[in-house]
Design a protein around this motif. Structure first.
Motif, PDB file in Angstrom:
ATOM      1  N   GLU A 147      -3.311   2.721   5.016  1.00 24.27           N
ATOM      2  CA  GLU A 147      -4.771   2.688   4.938  1.00 24.27           C
ATOM      3  C   GLU A 147      -5.297   1.972   6.169  1.00 24.27           C
ATOM      4  O   GLU A 147      -4.626   1.090   6.727  1.00 24.27           O
TER       5      GLU A 147
ATOM      6  N   ARG B 213       2.612   1.644  -3.424  1.00 24.42           N
ATOM      7  CA  ARG B 213       1.660   2.134  -4.424  1.00 24.42           C
ATOM      8  C   ARG B 213       1.428   3.642  -4.261  1.00 24.42           C
ATOM      9  O   ARG B 213       1.452   4.400  -5.227  1.00 24.42           O
ATOM     10  N   ARG B 214       1.237   4.069  -3.045  1.00 26.84           N
ATOM     11  CA  ARG B 214       0.944   5.479  -2.794  1.00 26.84           C
ATOM     12  C   ARG B 214       2.186   6.356  -2.966  1.00 26.84           C
ATOM     13  O   ARG B 214       2.088   7.497  -3.435  1.00 26.84           O
TER      14      ARG B 214
ATOM     15  N   LEU C 232       3.715   8.513   5.178  1.00 22.80           N
ATOM     16  CA  LEU C 232       2.425   8.104   4.628  1.00 22.80           C
ATOM     17  C   LEU C 232       1.756   7.202   5.651  1.00 22.80           C
ATOM     18  O   LEU C 232       2.357   6.228   6.115  1.00 22.80           O
TER      19      LEU C 232
ATOM     20  N   ARG D 113       2.864   7.763  -6.408  1.00 21.38           N
ATOM     21  CA  ARG D 113       2.159   8.982  -6.839  1.00 21.38           C
ATOM     22  C   ARG D 113       3.008  10.238  -6.590  1.00 21.38           C
ATOM     23  O   ARG D 113       2.737  11.286  -7.148  1.00 21.38           O
TER      24      ARG D 113
ATOM     25  N   THR E  81       1.248   1.928 -12.174  1.00 25.84           N
ATOM     26  CA  THR E  81       1.425   3.351 -11.864  1.00 25.84           C
ATOM     27  C   THR E  81       2.341   4.083 -12.840  1.00 25.84           C
ATOM     28  O   THR E  81       2.333   5.311 -12.881  1.00 25.84           O
TER      29      THR E  81
ATOM     30  N   ASP F 211       0.837  -1.197   0.000  1.00 25.35           N
ATOM     31  CA  ASP F 211       0.000   0.000   0.000  1.00 25.35           C
ATOM     32  C   ASP F 211       0.875   1.252   0.000  1.00 25.35           C
ATOM     33  O   ASP F 211       0.647   2.186  -0.782  1.00 25.35           O
TER      34      ASP F 211
END
Length: 164
Positions: free
Chosen positions: A125, A22-23, A122, A26, A65, A19
């Protein structure tokens, strides 16, 4: 090109780690996943096994991504690793307040060593906040189902390692 470094032991890589990867993609063009050798932690998986699992997990994330992802083992200071890979930002995942206290100290030390490299936190989630590699290994060791916490591939690696 903005390069980020996401360091950890990844013993094993969890859905929480994926997670964050992936984030983080960005935020940067290239993400280097720094696999800490860290002999003091006594990892279950060898360095080569951890690198292979992360590469397998990161491949689909990179494809989805468009972020270039590289895996880089390291045994030196985190700030030196960041310099080695050309990172301008260190990405750290946070699960709980307890993580923040330790990470806050690390940021202060890293800033004292090199204030040109930023640290970005970060938050995992919500469904991933309780996941910790240490707990995943303990659940697997005791015969519990870890499929909510790791990918099927990592689960298979855990099963093979613990049955050997």
């Amino acid at each position: 090109m903005r390069i980020g470094l996401y360091p950890g032991t990844f013993d094993p890589v969890t859905r929480g780690h994926s997670d964050i990867i992936r984030r983080a993609c960005r935020l940067v063009d290239r993400l280097v996943i720094g696999v800490a050798i860290n002999r003091d932690k006594g990892p279950l998986f060898s360095l080569d096994e951890r690198v292979a699992m992360i590469e397998a997990e990161a491949g689909p994330i990179s494809a989805a991504t468009g972020c270039e992802i590289a895996v880089h083992p390291f045994e030196n200071l985190l700030i030196d690793c960041a310099r080695d890979v050309g990172a301008s930002v260190i990405v750290r995942g946070l699960r709980a307040v307890a993580d923040f206290e330790y990470e806050y100290q690390m940021v202060g030390m890293n800033r004292a060593l090199d204030d040109s490299i930023e640290t970005v936190f970060l938050m995992a989630e919500a469904q991933h906040q309780a996941i910790a590699s240490k707990l995943v290994k303990e659940i697997a060791r005791l015969g519990g189902d870890v499929s909510k916490f790791v990918s099927p591939e990592v689960r298979a690696h855990l099963g093979a390692k613990l049955s050997a």
